[in-house]
Design a protein around this motif. Structure first.
Motif, PDB file in Angstrom:
ATOM      1  N   GLU A 108     -13.279  -4.029   8.683  1.00  0.00           N
ATOM      2  CA  GLU A 108     -13.098  -5.248   9.045  1.00  0.00           C
ATOM      3  C   GLU A 108     -12.594  -6.028   7.973  1.00  0.00           C
ATOM      4  OE1 GLU A 108     -15.997  -9.079   9.929  1.00  0.00           O
ATOM      5  OE2 GLU A 108     -16.740  -7.133  11.041  1.00  0.00           O
ATOM      6  N   ASN A 109     -12.745  -5.940   6.726  1.00  0.00           N
ATOM      7  CA  ASN A 109     -12.434  -6.824   5.744  1.00  0.00           C
ATOM      8  C   ASN A 109     -11.217  -6.006   5.073  1.00  0.00           C
ATOM      9  OD1 ASN A 109     -14.416  -8.609   6.552  1.00  0.00           O
ATOM     10  ND2 ASN A 109     -15.838  -7.773   4.878  1.00  0.00           N
ATOM     11  N   GLY A 110     -11.127  -4.841   5.006  1.00  0.00           N
ATOM     12  CA  GLY A 110     -10.125  -4.018   4.269  1.00  0.00           C
ATOM     13  C   GLY A 110     -10.505  -3.798   2.672  1.00  0.00           C
ATOM     14  N   LEU A 111     -11.387  -4.632   2.166  1.00  0.00           N
ATOM     15  CA  LEU A 111     -11.714  -4.286   0.729  1.00  0.00           C
ATOM     16  C   LEU A 111     -13.490  -4.458   0.786  1.00  0.00           C
ATOM     17  CD1 LEU A 111      -9.623  -6.752  -1.178  1.00  0.00           C
ATOM     18  CD2 LEU A 111      -9.236  -4.505  -0.796  1.00  0.00           C
ATOM     19  N   LEU A 112     -13.876  -3.538  -0.135  1.00  0.00           N
ATOM     20  CA  LEU A 112     -15.336  -3.553  -0.487  1.00  0.00           C
ATOM     21  C   LEU A 112     -15.712  -3.820  -1.801  1.00  0.00           C
ATOM     22  CD1 LEU A 112     -16.539  -0.710   1.684  1.00  0.00           C
ATOM     23  CD2 LEU A 112     -17.007  -2.889   2.302  1.00  0.00           C
ATOM     24  N   VAL A 113     -16.805  -4.536  -2.259  1.00  0.00           N
ATOM     25  CA  VAL A 113     -17.277  -4.492  -3.437  1.00  0.00           C
ATOM     26  C   VAL A 113     -18.110  -3.407  -3.974  1.00  0.00           C
ATOM     27  CG1 VAL A 113     -18.934  -5.845  -4.896  1.00  0.00           C
ATOM     28  CG2 VAL A 113     -17.463  -7.022  -3.258  1.00  0.00           C
ATOM     29  N   LEU A 114     -17.575  -2.723  -4.817  1.00  0.00           N
ATOM     30  CA  LEU A 114     -18.271  -1.394  -5.331  1.00  0.00           C
ATOM     31  C   LEU A 114     -18.933  -1.449  -6.538  1.00  0.00           C
ATOM     32  CD1 LEU A 114     -15.297   1.029  -4.229  1.00  0.00           C
ATOM     33  CD2 LEU A 114     -17.417   0.429  -2.894  1.00  0.00           C
ATOM     34  N   HIS A 115     -18.860  -2.499  -7.099  1.00  0.00           N
ATOM     35  CA  HIS A 115     -19.693  -2.544  -8.300  1.00  0.00           C
ATOM     36  C   HIS A 115     -20.217  -3.977  -8.451  1.00  0.00           C
ATOM     37  CE1 HIS A 115     -21.060  -2.768 -12.510  1.00  0.00           C
ATOM     38  NE2 HIS A 115     -21.720  -1.508 -12.200  1.00  0.00           N
ATOM     39  N   TYR A 116     -21.450  -4.370  -8.764  1.00  0.00           N
ATOM     40  CA  TYR A 116     -22.023  -5.595  -8.983  1.00  0.00           C
ATOM     41  C   TYR A 116     -22.745  -5.677 -10.035  1.00  0.00           C
ATOM     42  CZ  TYR A 116     -24.332 -10.213  -8.545  1.00  0.00           C
ATOM     43  OH  TYR A 116     -25.068 -11.312  -8.712  1.00  0.00           O
ATOM     44  N   ASN A 117     -22.388  -6.636 -11.096  1.00  0.00           N
ATOM     45  CA  ASN A 117     -23.243  -6.615 -12.396  1.00  0.00           C
ATOM     46  C   ASN A 117     -23.914  -8.001 -12.565  1.00  0.00           C
ATOM     47  OD1 ASN A 117     -23.874  -7.265 -15.155  1.00  0.00           O
ATOM     48  ND2 ASN A 117     -22.032  -5.699 -15.879  1.00  0.00           N
TER      49      ASN A 117
ATOM     50  N   LEU B  75     -22.091 -10.251 -15.007  1.00  0.00           N
ATOM     51  CA  LEU B  75     -20.559 -10.639 -14.919  1.00  0.00           C
ATOM     52  C   LEU B  75     -20.352 -10.946 -13.228  1.00  0.00           C
ATOM     53  CD1 LEU B  75     -19.088  -7.869 -17.075  1.00  0.00           C
ATOM     54  CD2 LEU B  75     -19.351 -10.296 -17.637  1.00  0.00           C
ATOM     55  N   GLY B  76     -21.326 -10.455 -12.284  1.00  0.00           N
ATOM     56  CA  GLY B  76     -20.923 -10.659 -10.967  1.00  0.00           C
ATOM     57  C   GLY B  76     -20.276  -9.548 -10.321  1.00  0.00           C
ATOM     58  N   ILE B  77     -19.280  -9.776  -9.602  1.00  0.00           N
ATOM     59  CA  ILE B  77     -18.536  -8.521  -8.684  1.00  0.00           C
ATOM     60  C   ILE B  77     -17.201  -8.351  -9.690  1.00  0.00           C
ATOM     61  CG2 ILE B  77     -16.771  -8.302  -6.930  1.00  0.00           C
ATOM     62  CD1 ILE B  77     -18.796 -10.412  -5.417  1.00  0.00           C
ATOM     63  N   ASP B  78     -17.559  -7.315  -9.994  1.00  0.00           N
ATOM     64  CA  ASP B  78     -16.309  -6.612 -11.126  1.00  0.00           C
ATOM     65  C   ASP B  78     -15.661  -5.633 -10.601  1.00  0.00           C
ATOM     66  OD1 ASP B  78     -18.375  -5.214 -11.426  1.00  0.00           O
ATOM     67  OD2 ASP B  78     -18.379  -5.122 -13.847  1.00  0.00           O
ATOM     68  N   GLU B  79     -15.793  -4.881  -9.333  1.00  0.00           N
ATOM     69  CA  GLU B  79     -15.030  -4.076  -9.077  1.00  0.00           C
ATOM     70  C   GLU B  79     -15.041  -4.078  -7.479  1.00  0.00           C
ATOM     71  OE1 GLU B  79     -14.650   1.070  -9.230  1.00  0.00           O
ATOM     72  OE2 GLU B  79     -16.496  -0.072 -10.434  1.00  0.00           O
ATOM     73  N   VAL B  80     -13.600  -4.267  -7.069  1.00  0.00           N
ATOM     74  CA  VAL B  80     -13.179  -4.264  -5.567  1.00  0.00           C
ATOM     75  C   VAL B  80     -12.281  -3.253  -5.434  1.00  0.00           C
ATOM     76  CG1 VAL B  80     -12.362  -5.895  -3.751  1.00  0.00           C
ATOM     77  CG2 VAL B  80     -13.854  -6.820  -5.484  1.00  0.00           C
ATOM     78  N   HIS B  81     -12.550  -2.422  -4.397  1.00  0.00           N
ATOM     79  CA  HIS B  81     -11.475  -1.527  -3.958  1.00  0.00           C
ATOM     80  C   HIS B  81     -11.150  -1.521  -2.436  1.00  0.00           C
ATOM     81  CE1 HIS B  81     -10.806   0.534  -7.785  1.00  0.00           C
ATOM     82  NE2 HIS B  81     -12.068   0.530  -7.947  1.00  0.00           N
TER      83      HIS B  81
END
Length: 127
Positions: free
Chosen positions: A49-58, A61-67
């Motif tokens: 639906e969105n095209g992107l996903l958050v794959l790592h959350y710290n 630091l918060g969200i630091d990996e979106v693919h």
């Protein structure tokens, strides 16, 4: 020294005769499969639906990996590879060193539990 297939099979059969070893291996693989299917079931529709996903959350630091959403497959495949390799080595060691074999099996179980919890949390971040 290399083991041939019959020696590998013999090590597997001896380890499989141990009830604790057998059930912990089965439960480890079961948790891995259920956790992987759950996270894929939860994340693939959101990613499509969105095209992107958050794959790592710290936490710091918060969200630091979106693919791209297709990268969601990489995590479960990597965990599957690591756990299967760990189980194969554990079964191989059972005949020669039962303590090291059980430590590897417990490490695989703990790894799967932590990865399932992390996958669930990533699913919550994306939802």
């Amino acid at each position: 020294m290399m083991m041939n297939f019959s020696e590998w099979r013999f090590s597997f059969e001896i380890a499989w005769d141990d009830p604790w070893y057998k059930w912990q291996s089965i439960l480890t693989i079961l948790v891995l499969v259920v956790g992987s299917f759950f996270v894929l079931w939860k994340l693939i529709p959101v990613g499509m639906e969105n095209g992107l996903l958050v794959l790592h959350y710290n936490l710091y630091l918060g969200i630091d990996e979106v693919h791209h959403w297709a990268w969601v497959i990489v995590g479960p495949i990597a965990v599957l590879f690591i756990v299967l390799l760990n189980l194969i080595i554990s079964f191989r060691l059972y005949r020669h060193d039962k303590i090291a074999s059980r430590v590897l099996l417990c490490a695989a179980t703990i790894f799967v539990i932590f990865m399932s919890i992390a996958a669930h949390l990533i699913g919550n971040v994306n939802a």
